[in-house]
Design a protein around this motif. Structure first.
Motif, mmCIF file in Angstrom:
data_model
loop_
_atom_site.group_PDB
_atom_site.id
_atom_site.type_symbol
_atom_site.label_atom_id
_atom_site.label_comp_id
_atom_site.label_asym_id
_atom_site.label_seq_id
_atom_site.Cartn_x
_atom_site.Cartn_y
_atom_site.Cartn_z
ATOM 1 N N CYS A 12 0.836 -1.190 0.000
ATOM 2 C CA CYS A 12 0.000 0.000 0.000
ATOM 3 C C CYS A 12 0.878 1.250 0.000
ATOM 4 O O CYS A 12 1.832 1.347 0.772
ATOM 5 C CB CYS A 12 -0.913 -0.016 1.228
ATOM 6 N N CYS A 15 0.331 3.080 3.672
ATOM 7 C CA CYS A 15 0.801 2.508 4.932
ATOM 8 C C CYS A 15 1.923 1.499 4.740
ATOM 9 O O CYS A 15 2.461 0.977 5.704
ATOM 10 C CB CYS A 15 -0.355 1.864 5.688
ATOM 11 N N HIS A 33 -4.839 0.330 0.131
ATOM 12 C CA HIS A 33 -5.968 -0.334 0.731
ATOM 13 C C HIS A 33 -7.198 0.546 0.511
ATOM 14 O O HIS A 33 -7.083 1.766 0.495
ATOM 15 C CB HIS A 33 -5.770 -0.503 2.242
ATOM 16 N N CYS A 36 -7.323 2.840 3.238
ATOM 17 C CA CYS A 36 -6.278 3.870 3.258
ATOM 18 C C CYS A 36 -6.535 4.952 2.222
ATOM 19 O O CYS A 36 -5.802 5.926 2.167
ATOM 20 C CB CYS A 36 -4.917 3.243 3.001
HETATM 21 ZN ZN ZN Z 1 -2.772 0.822 3.489
#
Ligand code: ZN
Ligand code: ZN
Length: 95
Positions: A12, A15, A33, A36
């Motif tokens: 990702c 993150c 994500h 996210c």
């Molecule tokens: Zn993420």
């Protein structure tokens, strides 16, 4: 504890953790994500139709506008910070 994944593991952008297919969301050739995929400033959930990104950091349209477009400068948008961040390479094409 030996876990092997088949194929490529995708990280990702937000993150830096592994994104599984069910959670995968691709925007601007970057992978996030679904959870996210939200504004870095207000944490509001974004949609592919209305997101903005700057160097991989996501913003909702109002905040992107507020932080970047209105001032026209990234530095100016963060008032109160004395330090000036400059790119490593100097660009002096226009003056
Ligand atoms: Zn993420
Ligand atoms: Zn926002």
């Amino acid at each position: 504890m030996a876990t092997s994944f088949q194929g490529t593991t995708t990280k990702c952008t937000a993150c830096d953790k592994t994104v599984y297919l069910v959670d995968k969301l691709t925007a601007d050739n970057r992978v996030y994500h679904k959870a996210c995929f939200r504004c870095h400033h207000c944490k509001g959930t974004l949609k592919l139709a209305n997101y903005n990104s700057f160097e991989g950091v996501l913003y909702c349209r109002p905040h992107f506008d507020q932080l970047f477009k209105r001032t026209g400068s990234l530095d100016k948008s963060f008032e109160g910070t004395p330090k000036v961040v400059k790119p490593e390479k100097s660009v002096e094409n226009e003056g």
